[in-house]
Design a protein around this motif. Structure first.
Motif, short mmCIF file in Angstrom:
data_model
loop_
_atom_site.label_atom_id
_atom_site.label_comp_id
_atom_site.label_asym_id
_atom_site.label_seq_id
_atom_site.Cartn_x
_atom_site.Cartn_y
_atom_site.Cartn_z
N THR A 1 -6.99 12.05 -0.56
CA THR A 1 -6.45 11.30 0.56
C THR A 1 -5.74 10.01 0.14
O THR A 1 -4.64 9.73 0.60
N LEU A 2 -6.35 9.23 -0.75
CA LEU A 2 -5.75 7.95 -1.15
C LEU A 2 -5.41 7.88 -2.64
O LEU A 2 -5.14 6.81 -3.15
N HIS A 3 -5.42 9.00 -3.30
CA HIS A 3 -5.07 9.06 -4.72
C HIS A 3 -3.68 9.69 -4.86
O HIS A 3 -3.46 10.80 -4.37
N PHE A 4 -2.77 8.97 -5.54
CA PHE A 4 -1.40 9.46 -5.70
C PHE A 4 -1.01 9.35 -7.17
O PHE A 4 -0.27 8.44 -7.56
N PRO A 5 -1.49 10.29 -8.01
CA PRO A 5 -1.26 10.18 -9.45
C PRO A 5 0.20 10.35 -9.87
O PRO A 5 0.60 9.87 -10.93
N VAL A 6 1.00 11.00 -9.06
CA VAL A 6 2.42 11.19 -9.38
C VAL A 6 3.28 10.36 -8.43
O VAL A 6 4.06 9.52 -8.86
N ALA A 7 3.11 10.56 -7.13
CA ALA A 7 3.91 9.84 -6.13
C ALA A 7 3.68 8.33 -6.19
O ALA A 7 4.58 7.54 -5.88
N GLY A 8 2.51 7.91 -6.61
CA GLY A 8 2.21 6.48 -6.69
C GLY A 8 3.10 5.74 -7.66
O GLY A 8 3.35 4.53 -7.51
N LEU A 9 3.61 6.44 -8.64
CA LEU A 9 4.52 5.84 -9.62
C LEU A 9 5.82 5.40 -8.93
O LEU A 9 6.43 4.40 -9.32
N ALA A 10 6.23 6.13 -7.89
CA ALA A 10 7.45 5.79 -7.15
C ALA A 10 7.28 4.50 -6.35
O ALA A 10 8.28 3.89 -5.95
N VAL A 11 6.06 4.06 -6.14
CA VAL A 11 5.79 2.78 -5.49
C VAL A 11 5.54 1.71 -6.54
O VAL A 11 6.04 0.58 -6.43
N ALA A 12 4.78 2.05 -7.57
CA ALA A 12 4.38 1.07 -8.59
C ALA A 12 5.57 0.54 -9.39
O ALA A 12 5.69 -0.68 -9.60
N VAL A 13 6.47 1.41 -9.82
CA VAL A 13 7.58 0.96 -10.67
C VAL A 13 8.50 -0.01 -9.92
O VAL A 13 8.79 -1.09 -10.43
N PRO A 14 8.95 0.33 -8.71
CA PRO A 14 9.79 -0.65 -8.00
C PRO A 14 9.05 -1.97 -7.71
O PRO A 14 9.66 -3.04 -7.77
N ALA A 15 7.77 -1.89 -7.41
CA ALA A 15 7.00 -3.11 -7.15
C ALA A 15 6.96 -4.00 -8.38
O ALA A 15 7.11 -5.23 -8.28
N VAL A 16 6.78 -3.40 -9.55
CA VAL A 16 6.75 -4.17 -10.80
C VAL A 16 8.14 -4.74 -11.10
O VAL A 16 8.26 -5.90 -11.53
N VAL A 17 9.19 -3.97 -10.87
CA VAL A 17 10.55 -4.45 -11.10
C VAL A 17 10.86 -5.64 -10.19
O VAL A 17 11.38 -6.66 -10.64
#
Length: 183
Positions: free
Chosen positions: A49-65
């Protein structure tokens, strides 16, 4: 263990906290919350439900940038949260399954990949949450955090180390002590 995920996130943001100590507190808070947040699905479908091992990268990378280009307390706390939440979900694949007794190896489900619509199999490099190797990894990951952060965060990190050790000590017995309706 949730604490190992927290320590991994804190270790990931520790270099930035050392280089920009004025942002250390928000980085630490974001990493702690991001390390814990995915496990709020324990009462739903755990590790789906709240784990996104692949799709979460699409949020994490832009947030870090965005945080790197426009550092502020808000962008840094969001980047630390998103990055650590993704790291938590992705790293669940190196452990056992999400069941209460993963050492029985009853399932081949570690964490759900929403992009492909299927479960990622457990690698079992860490046999189960709370295994001795999980406690050891958590302690190793806590060291950079203890060196990079100070004040209240250091106390929280030290308390989490103690909780990790206690949890690892009693982990296999917890299944016996858990009421049937929680399983």
């Amino acid at each position: 263990m949730a604490t190992t995920h927290v320590f991994a996130g804190l270790a990931a943001v520790a270099p930035v906290a050392v280089l920009a100590p004025e942002f250390a507190a928000v980085l630490g808070i974001g990493a702690i919350l991001g390390g814990i947040a995915p496990d709020f699905d324990l009462v739903l479908t755990h590790r789906r439900t709240l784990h996104f091992p692949v799709a979460g990268l699409a949020v994490a990378v832009p947030a870090v940038v965005v945080a790197a280009l426009f550092p502020s307390p808000l962008t840094l706390v969001l980047a630390a949260f998103a990055g650590t939440a993704w790291l938590h979900a992705a790293s669940d694949a190196i452990g056992g399954g999400p069941e209460m007794d993963p050492w029985t190896e009853r399932t081949e489900r570690a964490v759900y990949n929403h992009v492909r619509g299927r479960w990622i199999r457990p690698r079992r490099w860490i046999r189960y949450d709370g295994a001795p190797e999980d406690a050891a990894l958590g302690i190793v990951l806590a060291v950079p955090a203890l060196l990079a952060f100070d004040g209240g965060l250091t106390a929280v990190i030290a308390a989490c180390v103690a909780v990790s050790l206690l949890y690892a000590l009693f982990r296999r017995r917890l299944v016996e002590w858990t009421p049937d309706w929680l399983e």
